[in-house]
Write an enzyme that holds these catalytic residues in place. Structure first.
Site, PDB file in Angstrom:
ATOM      1  N   TRP A 461       0.655  -1.359   0.147  1.00  0.00           N
ATOM      2  CA  TRP A 461       0.001   0.066   0.226  1.00  0.00           C
ATOM      3  C   TRP A 461       0.675   1.282  -0.019  1.00  0.00           C
ATOM      4  O   TRP A 461       0.317   2.404   0.148  1.00  0.00           O
ATOM      5  CB  TRP A 461      -0.829   0.034   1.488  1.00  0.00           C
ATOM      6  CG  TRP A 461      -1.702  -1.294   1.197  1.00  0.00           C
ATOM      7  CD1 TRP A 461      -2.750  -1.190   0.753  1.00  0.00           C
ATOM      8  CD2 TRP A 461      -1.374  -2.401   2.087  1.00  0.00           C
ATOM      9  NE1 TRP A 461      -3.441  -2.713   0.938  1.00  0.00           N
ATOM     10  CE2 TRP A 461      -2.712  -3.261   1.688  1.00  0.00           C
ATOM     11  CE3 TRP A 461      -0.634  -2.997   2.695  1.00  0.00           C
ATOM     12  CZ2 TRP A 461      -2.701  -4.510   2.289  1.00  0.00           C
ATOM     13  CZ3 TRP A 461      -0.396  -4.395   3.222  1.00  0.00           C
ATOM     14  CH2 TRP A 461      -1.640  -5.148   2.850  1.00  0.00           C
ATOM     15  N   ASP A 462       2.101   1.025  -0.169  1.00  0.00           N
ATOM     16  CA  ASP A 462       2.856   2.390  -0.103  1.00  0.00           C
ATOM     17  C   ASP A 462       2.866   2.868   1.413  1.00  0.00           C
ATOM     18  O   ASP A 462       2.771   4.151   1.317  1.00  0.00           O
ATOM     19  CB  ASP A 462       2.713   3.311  -1.214  1.00  0.00           C
ATOM     20  CG  ASP A 462       3.705   4.522  -1.389  1.00  0.00           C
ATOM     21  OD1 ASP A 462       4.883   4.364  -0.723  1.00  0.00           O
ATOM     22  OD2 ASP A 462       3.193   5.561  -1.869  1.00  0.00           O
ATOM     23  N   MET A 463       3.099   2.016   2.451  1.00  0.00           N
ATOM     24  CA  MET A 463       2.854   2.628   3.746  1.00  0.00           C
ATOM     25  C   MET A 463       4.200   3.170   4.113  1.00  0.00           C
ATOM     26  O   MET A 463       4.496   2.666   5.381  1.00  0.00           O
ATOM     27  CB  MET A 463       2.108   1.936   4.444  1.00  0.00           C
ATOM     28  CG  MET A 463       0.510   1.808   4.238  1.00  0.00           C
ATOM     29  SD  MET A 463      -0.121   3.655   4.484  1.00  0.00           S
ATOM     30  CE  MET A 463      -1.740   3.063   4.059  1.00  0.00           C
ATOM     31  N   LYS A 489       2.168   6.343   8.359  1.00  0.00           N
ATOM     32  CA  LYS A 489       1.065   6.816   7.615  1.00  0.00           C
ATOM     33  C   LYS A 489      -0.545   6.164   7.916  1.00  0.00           C
ATOM     34  O   LYS A 489      -1.372   6.507   7.624  1.00  0.00           O
ATOM     35  CB  LYS A 489       1.390   6.349   6.007  1.00  0.00           C
ATOM     36  CG  LYS A 489       2.449   6.975   5.384  1.00  0.00           C
ATOM     37  CD  LYS A 489       2.663   6.595   4.052  1.00  0.00           C
ATOM     38  CE  LYS A 489       3.809   7.125   3.131  1.00  0.00           C
ATOM     39  NZ  LYS A 489       3.904   6.939   1.706  1.00  0.00           N
ATOM     40  N   ASN A 581      -2.135   6.695   0.855  1.00  0.00           N
ATOM     41  CA  ASN A 581      -0.617   6.819   1.068  1.00  0.00           C
ATOM     42  C   ASN A 581      -0.263   8.117   1.084  1.00  0.00           C
ATOM     43  O   ASN A 581       0.943   8.429   1.271  1.00  0.00           O
ATOM     44  CB  ASN A 581      -0.191   5.884  -0.093  1.00  0.00           C
ATOM     45  CG  ASN A 581      -0.212   6.713  -1.527  1.00  0.00           C
ATOM     46  OD1 ASN A 581      -1.183   7.382  -1.505  1.00  0.00           O
ATOM     47  ND2 ASN A 581       0.323   6.561  -2.494  1.00  0.00           N
TER      48      ASN A 581
END
Length: 779
Positions: A461-463, A489, A581
């Site tokens: 999740w692009d965390m 995030k 994100n």
């Protein structure tokens, strides 16, 4: 009458068709009923029947009951459900009154009652508000605030502890409203026609002796007189334009103090550009990271390059990279200077290519630039300096944010990102899985891992861990512990023992949604902290719009997308990522008061959507270079489309507030207060200063006077808050967006100054500029 009938017919048809679509997706039946009612009223109006007003009154009653059942007495959800319908009742009432047609005897009291109920939340405490207070009376003696003189600001977070806390106390909750503009400076570095979309001004200046040092988006380093803001010298790194970059920004520079004197000599006003000066042997040094992957050492007094460091003051950071695509690797954050080394991490473009540069973290001798050690999360055991002909691991997880250090423990703390591509995990090795989306503690001497704490398992999740950890000593039931506080995030705030990595506040594992695409998997559980600002799961009732019509469209899209709560896997169908994100917290991090063991943060709530696009279905000419839109993921089977979850009017599909400020007692982990933050003044053409709680990006600064300073929000203001209560004490209008963290210092007259960089943020649309703005108390 005909015009009104046609209007009601059109609205009714839209509600009926859209409502039917929503019902077919398993959504609310209300819009179908409302659509039928509107069409019936339109037909009755055409016949000039008095029943039209009676039927519309019933619609108002039904809509109010449905609205309260969905959202309670909360202003923004209720106002947008009822507002259009209450306005449309007015011509019905006027016609009935002036034409003596009757039918208003029932409609008017219903209209008045429903309008009063709709307005009533304005006089109530918002359900999202937490009222409380943090104590200001208790302070701890001998508090560690880093080895920084009282009136100075020597690192991005003031010191390597990353506290963003100043011991200055001239400005207090009692006099903060007397702040006024002291001086204003323009760098001249503005977004150009060849720049990428995310050209941003995120810098926090340093204050050393009599000068301020600030970098600009195109990597100019500017020295200013700390009293007047007068320009002393400018070093232009001559960074060429590159459309391949994902970011064009500089968050700050780093400082090596002089070894043979207590303070720097006075900065010298230059008559020529600093980059044209002959290089010199430097004692003190400033380190400027550039967006073309260089690290430049310059003299703080003159701006001349340091001949003793690397190649005449310039270090090429692309050495030993496995892939060297132009614009794919660079440093956006200042390096860490500690323990005799300057440690450089970097940003690797998300979702451009599975074969990208390494996310290696490298330590260089602070005086000579010689490589001392390198820690690569793709090859974490071997930290000895890499051989001349060897290369680092491909696309390994990187650390693009700001690091912290505890030199007494001999440890540096790096917030870690993910391996690109962010939404596809099948390319990752076991070592990369272990260190992605974490905080890792590295030995300052050897680069070896002391401990690691991961915050997302198999992150899809692009965390990335986006924020600099804040270090303080914390009183706990088991005694005082050296603590590390880092926000994420996804909304969790982790409080760890920075010596061991053990959690001070409990970390638990929660079940996570399953069902990834073929060839992929999702972790069965995900960690969460006992101190958390994670939002409740979205429901259809949380969908929002300025009118019932665009709210209906958001409900339809919500039902079409995949969503099972936090960590819903990316999908070809399209998945909602909430928190998105953009993050509940991002690079602006938090600020901590180490004396009172309190925290100030700015939690945000914006949903995004993530859609995996099979390459066979994609015209590659439609892909773009940026964090939003369709990214190509060269070499992968899927591209990825990322975008905010917005209504057709371009506002978030989930109901406000979207942005808050909050105060936390770190001794207990309890949130003492939380208030919505920011207005829509600069989000609409009408300049309405309505406090709705808006998004923002940037960070806060706490002072010992009990005042917090922060801009960040998408309206152009620098604000002062009371740390005890969260009350807004003052706000100063900025000439551009304030998407940077402020700082505070003493000038030569002993006056406390507050400085904010105001240059806007390309990807969130705030006003672009090139300003450095300083405030102080009125005399």
């Amino acid at each position: 009458m005909i015009v009104l009938s046609v209007l009601f017919w059109a609205i009714g048809l839209a509600l009926l068709v859209g409502g039917g679509w929503l019902v077919s997706l398993g959504g609310s039946l209300y819009y179908v009923i409302a659509g039928i009612a509107f069409i019936a009223v339109a037909l009755l109006l055409k016949k000039r029947s008095k029943v039209a007003n009676f039927l519309y009154a019933l619609l108002l009653i039904g809509t109010l009951i449905w609205s309260i059942m969905e959202s309670g007495l909360s202003w923004w959800p209720l106002a947008t459900r009822m507002g259009l319908f209450l306005v449309l009742a007015i011509p019905l009432l006027l016609m009935a009154y002036f034409k003596h047609r009757g039918g208003s005897r029932f409609l008017f009291p219903v209209w008045l009652a429903t309008a009063l109920v709709t307005l009533s939340p304005l006089f109530m405490t918002s359900p999202t508000t937490i009222e409380g207070e943090l104590t200001r009376s208790v302070t701890l003696p001998d508090t560690d605030m880093g080895d920084v003189a009282q009136g100075e600001w020597n690192a991005y977070g003031r010191s390597n502890l990353g506290q963003r806390f100043s011991p200055l106390s001239q400005i207090t909750p009692d006099n903060a409203n007397q702040l006024q503009l002291a001086w204003q400076y323009q760098t001249g570095d503005k977004k150009g026609p060849k720049d990428i979309g995310e050209t941003t001004y995120e810098a926090t200046p340093l204050k050393l002796a009599n000068a301020l040092y600030v970098c600009t988006p195109h990597n100019w380093l500017v020295a200013l007189d700390a009293d007047t803001g007068e320009e002393q010298w400018v070093y232009d790194a001559k960074v060429p334009a590159d459309s391949q970059r994902q970011h064009q920004t500089c968050r700050g520079v780093s400082y090596l103090p002089p070894s043979n004197m207590d303070t720097l000599p006075p900065v010298q006003k230059a008559s020529v550009p600093a980059e044209s000066l002959n290089s010199m042997q430097c004692d003190a040094q400033l380190f400027l990271p550039t967006s073309d992957a260089r690290l430049i050492a310059v003299d703080p007094t003159t701006g001349a390059r340091c001949a003793n460091f690397a190649d005449n003051g310039v270090l090429d950071l692309m050495h030993n990279m496995p892939f060297k695509q132009s614009g794919y690797y660079y440093s956006t954050s200042p390096p860490l200077v500690a323990g005799g080394v300057v440690i450089v991490a970097g940003s690797v473009n998300d979702n451009y290519d599975i074969n990208s540069p390494s996310g290696v973290i490298r330590a260089y001798d602070v005086k000579t630039g010689a490589l001392k050690w390198n820690w690569d999360s793709g090859n974490p055991e071997d930290t000895a300096p890499i051989g001349t002909d060897d290369v680092y691991a491909t696309s390994s997880p990187n650390s693009w944010s700001v690091a912290s250090a505890d030199e007494k423990l001999g440890l540096a703390y790096f917030p870690m990102g993910n391996r690109t591509p962010d939404q596809l995990g099948m390319y990752r090795s076991p070592a990369e899985e272990k260190y992605a989306t974490s905080v890792v503690a590295l030995s300052l001497e050897t680069g070896q891992v002391s401990w690691v704490q991961q915050f997302v398992h198999h992150d899809l999740w692009d965390m990335d861990t986006p924020a600099q950890p804040s270090l303080l000593d914390l009183d706990t039931p088991s005694g005082k512990q050296p603590a590390l506080v880092v926000p994420t995030k996804q909304g969790d705030v982790y409080v760890l023992n920075r010596a061991t990595g053990e959690p001070i506040f409990p970390i638990t594992e929660e079940p996570a949604p399953q069902g990834a695409i073929p060839g992929e998997y999702t972790a069965k559980t995900q960690p969460t902290s006992a101190l958390s600002f994670k939002p409740a799961d979205l429901t259809e009732a949380d969908m929002w719009g300025a009118t019932p019509l665009d709210q209906l469209l958001c409900r339809i899209e919500f039902k079409q997308l995949r969503y099972e709560g936090r960590y819903t896997p990316p999908s070809e169908q399209g998945s909602i990522v909430y928190p998105g994100n953009f993050g509940v917290f991002n690079w602006g991090s938090i600020a901590v008061d180490p004396k009172r063991q309190q925290m100030f943060g700015m939690p945000l709530y914006l949903a995004f959507t993530s859609t995996l696009v099979p390459k066979a279905d994609l015209d590659l000419s439609e892909t773009n270079k940026g964090e939003q839109g369709v990214n190509s993921n060269d070499g992968a089977d899927f591209a990825v489309q990322l975008k905010p979850f917005l209504s057709p009017l371009g506002v978030p599909c989930q109901q406000p507030p979207w942005g808050f400020v909050a105060g936390v007692d770190l001794k207990t982990g309890k949130t003492a207060w939380q208030h919505k933050n920011g207005t829509i003044e600069d989000m609409t053409p009408f300049k309405l200063p309505i406090t709705i709680g808006v998004p923002g990006i940037g960070g806060p600064v706490i002072t010992d006077g009990g005042v917090v300073f922060m801009a960040a929000a998408v309206d152009n203001y620098l604000r002062a808050y009371d740390l005890s209560t969260g009350e807004e004490l003052w706000k100063g209008r900025l000439p551009a967006g304030g998407q940077a963290t402020p700082m505070t210092y003493l000038n030569s007259k002993g006056e406390q100054m507050v400085v904010q960089v105001a240059g806007g943020h390309g990807s969130i649309g705030t006003t672009i500029g090139d300003y450095v703005v300083a405030y102080k108390l009125k005399k």
